[in-house]
Write an enzyme that holds these catalytic residues in place. Structure first.
Site, mmCIF file in Angstrom:
data_model
loop_
_atom_site.group_PDB
_atom_site.id
_atom_site.type_symbol
_atom_site.label_atom_id
_atom_site.label_comp_id
_atom_site.label_asym_id
_atom_site.label_seq_id
_atom_site.Cartn_x
_atom_site.Cartn_y
_atom_site.Cartn_z
ATOM 1 N N ASP A 99 -2.872 -1.638 -8.599
ATOM 2 C CA ASP A 99 -2.537 -1.942 -7.206
ATOM 3 C C ASP A 99 -2.040 -3.393 -7.156
ATOM 4 O O ASP A 99 -0.884 -3.664 -7.453
ATOM 5 C CB ASP A 99 -3.810 -1.701 -6.384
ATOM 6 C CG ASP A 99 -3.624 -1.837 -4.897
ATOM 7 O OD1 ASP A 99 -2.541 -1.556 -4.400
ATOM 8 O OD2 ASP A 99 -4.582 -2.233 -4.206
ATOM 9 N N THR A 103 -7.340 -6.849 -11.143
ATOM 10 C CA THR A 103 -8.400 -6.381 -12.054
ATOM 11 C C THR A 103 -7.884 -6.330 -13.487
ATOM 12 O O THR A 103 -8.501 -6.865 -14.410
ATOM 13 C CB THR A 103 -8.871 -4.959 -11.647
ATOM 14 O OG1 THR A 103 -9.085 -4.927 -10.252
ATOM 15 C CG2 THR A 103 -10.123 -4.557 -12.381
ATOM 16 N N LEU A 104 -6.760 -5.671 -13.659
ATOM 17 C CA LEU A 104 -6.232 -5.453 -14.995
ATOM 18 C C LEU A 104 -5.826 -6.770 -15.649
ATOM 19 O O LEU A 104 -6.052 -6.973 -16.845
ATOM 20 C CB LEU A 104 -5.029 -4.512 -14.889
ATOM 21 C CG LEU A 104 -4.802 -3.576 -16.059
ATOM 22 C CD1 LEU A 104 -6.082 -2.950 -16.559
ATOM 23 C CD2 LEU A 104 -3.815 -2.497 -15.653
#
Ligand code: 5GP
Length: 173
Positions: A99, A103-104
């Site tokens: 998104d 996070t990644l």
């Protein structure tokens, strides 16, 4: 709460999973993979994908969540860390949906600091219009519009993860 008709049917998802697994198997021929799934969302994708990957692999999981604070910052919390060693191994991170990318990107930096032999990312869904942090996706399933989706591992309030398809979720209010 309303779940619309499938955005991606079970058949479309399964065909894509097989295609991604074929690419991964070709790219890693003769090597061994450490596949790291991001829970909870990636559990179904990872289990289907792993079934079709043709090289030897080990599976581990990490539970993390991000809290976007402003347009450019986000905080990522690791709730449960993985147990496998990363150093000198070929790592494939498996994510349900990218998104903002916060996070990644955070996890990628964290993995790279532990000196893997290689690090690649496989994500089933990419909500590219929402990206805040640029993160490379080596194996991508589908680009989707900026809508909240549920099913095939993805939840709303921890529900709907068991749907075999992916649908747009709208609150009725
Ligand atoms: P990011 O750090 O890229 O903003 O967040 C990725 C995480 O947000 C995903 O792993 C997932 O948990 C959650 N997420 C983002 N978009 C959606 C969505 O449309 N549906 C669901 N169920 N979760 C989403």
């Amino acid at each position: 709460m309303v779940i619309g008709k499938p955005l991606l049917t079970a058949e479309e998802i399964q065909a894509k999973v097989k295609e991604l697994a074929r690419q991964i198997s070709n790219d890693y021929e003769g090597r061994e993979l450490l596949v790291v799934g991001l829970l909870k969302g990636a559990f179904m994708f990872l289990s289907d994908l792993a079934r079709h990957i043709q090289v030897p692999l080990t599976i581990d999981f990490i539970i993390a969540s991000s809290y976007a604070k402003t347009d450019t910052t986000g905080e990522v919390k690791i709730h449960c860390d993985m147990r496998e060693e990363i150093e000198d191994r070929d790592i494939l991170v498996v994510e349900d949906i990218v998104d903002t990318g916060i996070t990644l990107n955070y996890l990628r930096e964290r993995f790279l600091a532990r000196l893997p032999r290689s690090l690649k990312i496989c994500a089933l869904l990419d909500k590219i219009d929402r990206r805040i942090v640029d993160v490379p996706i080596d194996y991508k399933g589908f680009e989707i519009p900026n809508e909240y989706v549920v099913g095939y591992g993805l939840d709303y309030d921890n529900k709907y993860r068991n749907l075999p398809y992916i649908a747009i979720f709208k609150r009725s209010d």
